[in-house]
Scaffold this active site. Structure first.
Site, PDB file in Angstrom:
ATOM      1  N   ASP A  13       0.862  -1.181   0.000  1.00  0.00           N
ATOM      2  CA  ASP A  13       0.000   0.000   0.000  1.00  0.00           C
ATOM      3  C   ASP A  13       0.902   1.236   0.000  1.00  0.00           C
ATOM      4  OD1 ASP A  13      -2.315   1.739   0.287  1.00  0.00           O
ATOM      5  OD2 ASP A  13      -3.338   0.002   1.135  1.00  0.00           O
ATOM      6  N   ASP A  45       3.826   2.748  -4.580  1.00  0.00           N
ATOM      7  CA  ASP A  45       2.932   3.555  -5.410  1.00  0.00           C
ATOM      8  C   ASP A  45       2.733   2.809  -6.719  1.00  0.00           C
ATOM      9  OD1 ASP A  45       1.533   5.349  -6.927  1.00  0.00           O
ATOM     10  OD2 ASP A  45       3.038   6.942  -6.860  1.00  0.00           O
ATOM     11  N   ASN A  51      -6.011  -5.821  -5.645  1.00  0.00           N
ATOM     12  CA  ASN A  51      -7.141  -5.167  -4.999  1.00  0.00           C
ATOM     13  C   ASN A  51      -7.071  -3.642  -5.037  1.00  0.00           C
ATOM     14  OD1 ASN A  51      -9.354  -4.854  -2.812  1.00  0.00           O
ATOM     15  ND2 ASN A  51      -7.544  -3.914  -1.875  1.00  0.00           N
ATOM     16  N   TYR A  61     -13.107   4.594 -13.353  1.00  0.00           N
ATOM     17  CA  TYR A  61     -13.263   3.394 -12.529  1.00  0.00           C
ATOM     18  C   TYR A  61     -13.854   2.249 -13.344  1.00  0.00           C
ATOM     19  CZ  TYR A  61     -14.752   0.578  -8.488  1.00  0.00           C
ATOM     20  OH  TYR A  61     -14.931  -0.423  -7.579  1.00  0.00           O
ATOM     21  N   LYS A  98     -12.198  -1.347 -14.396  1.00  0.00           N
ATOM     22  CA  LYS A  98     -12.782  -2.592 -13.917  1.00  0.00           C
ATOM     23  C   LYS A  98     -13.229  -3.490 -15.072  1.00  0.00           C
ATOM     24  CE  LYS A  98     -12.386  -1.985  -9.449  1.00  0.00           C
ATOM     25  NZ  LYS A  98     -11.430  -2.805  -8.669  1.00  0.00           N
TER      26      LYS A  98
END
Length: 251
Positions: free
Chosen positions: A33, A54, A81, A146, A150
């Site tokens: 993360d 990053d 994720n 987004y 996806k």
């Protein structure tokens, strides 16, 4: 089964629940993360390794896998994720935000898959779980970056599954509806601002209106499905979309 699992976006929300679930099942977990996240605390709590990363930077993706391999050995399980949200109409969508979203949510999963692939091939075993969204299958307004990412992740999943089959590598996508995470809380606020309605109206009229089951999904529910997909019981499942749609797609 004691495997090495790499989980991105693992400092909070779904990623944290997945990292905790995999660790509880006996896996050695690499928590990836941003540097200013709670990743170090999560890794310490589960006995894992935190790698501040990053994912918008290509070289950082390579360095993440290298760090995981140096600490634990070959990566057996990859959970892509990491992500974020930006709510804006197409006409107002900033080009730099588009580029960052595609980099984090589509390019990084491809690169990480590419970098762990040789070890999975060599050992004839691998599990890749991509955390998509119901927006991998459906579109909504004001989410162009987004949803594009996806949708792209679904194509990546299916292609990698076809190529991985001969080597014992399974690749699947989980497509949840709205999960109770900090990201969703931010989405509620963003949608309220964009649509000029209250946060409660966003939940009722936007998020849950198409759903048959009127509740948010808990991160732990997604984590349980990840654990199943990494278990021997799921060895025949690859290239599949596992909907956690609350009945959204039944219409």
């Amino acid at each position: 089964m004691h495997k090495v699992a790499l989980v991105t976006g693992a400092a909070s929300g779904i990623g944290r629940a997945v990292a905790e679930g995999l660790a509880a099942a006996g896996q050695r977990v690499v928590v990836a993360d941003l540097p200013n996240s709670e990743g170090a605390a999560v890794a310490q709590a589960i006995g894992g390794l935190f790698v501040p990363t990053d994912l918008a930077q290509r070289e950082a993706c390579r360095a993440l896998v290298t760090a995981a391999q140096a600490h634990f050995g070959p990566v057996d399980i990859l959970v892509n994720n990491a992500g974020f949200q930006s709510i804006n109409p197409i006409a107002d969508f900033a080009e730099d935000v588009w580029e960052q979203m595609i980099a984090v949510m589509l390019t990084a999963p491809f690169l990480l898959t590419k970098y762990v692939w040789p070890d999975m091939q060599a050992q004839q075993w691998g599990r890749i779980v991509n955390i998509g969204s119901i927006h991998s299958l459906r579109a909504s307004p004001f989410k162009v970056g987004y949803i594009a990412a996806k949708h792209g992740m679904l194509g990546l999943t299916r292609t990698a599954a076809l190529e991985g089959g001969p080597y014992g590598i399974t690749v699947n996508l989980i497509a949840p509806a709205y999960v109770r995470t900090p990201l969703v809380e931010q989405q509620i606020a963003d949608q309220a601002r964009t649509r000029n309605i209250s946060p409660d109206e966003v939940i009722e009229r936007v998020m849950l209106e198409p759903a048959a089951i009127k509740r948010l999904i808990e991160p732990s529910e997604v984590a349980e499905l990840v654990n199943f997909l990494c278990s021997p019981a799921a060895s025949s499942m690859s290239g599949s979309v596992f909907e956690m749609a609350l009945g959204w797609t039944a219409r």
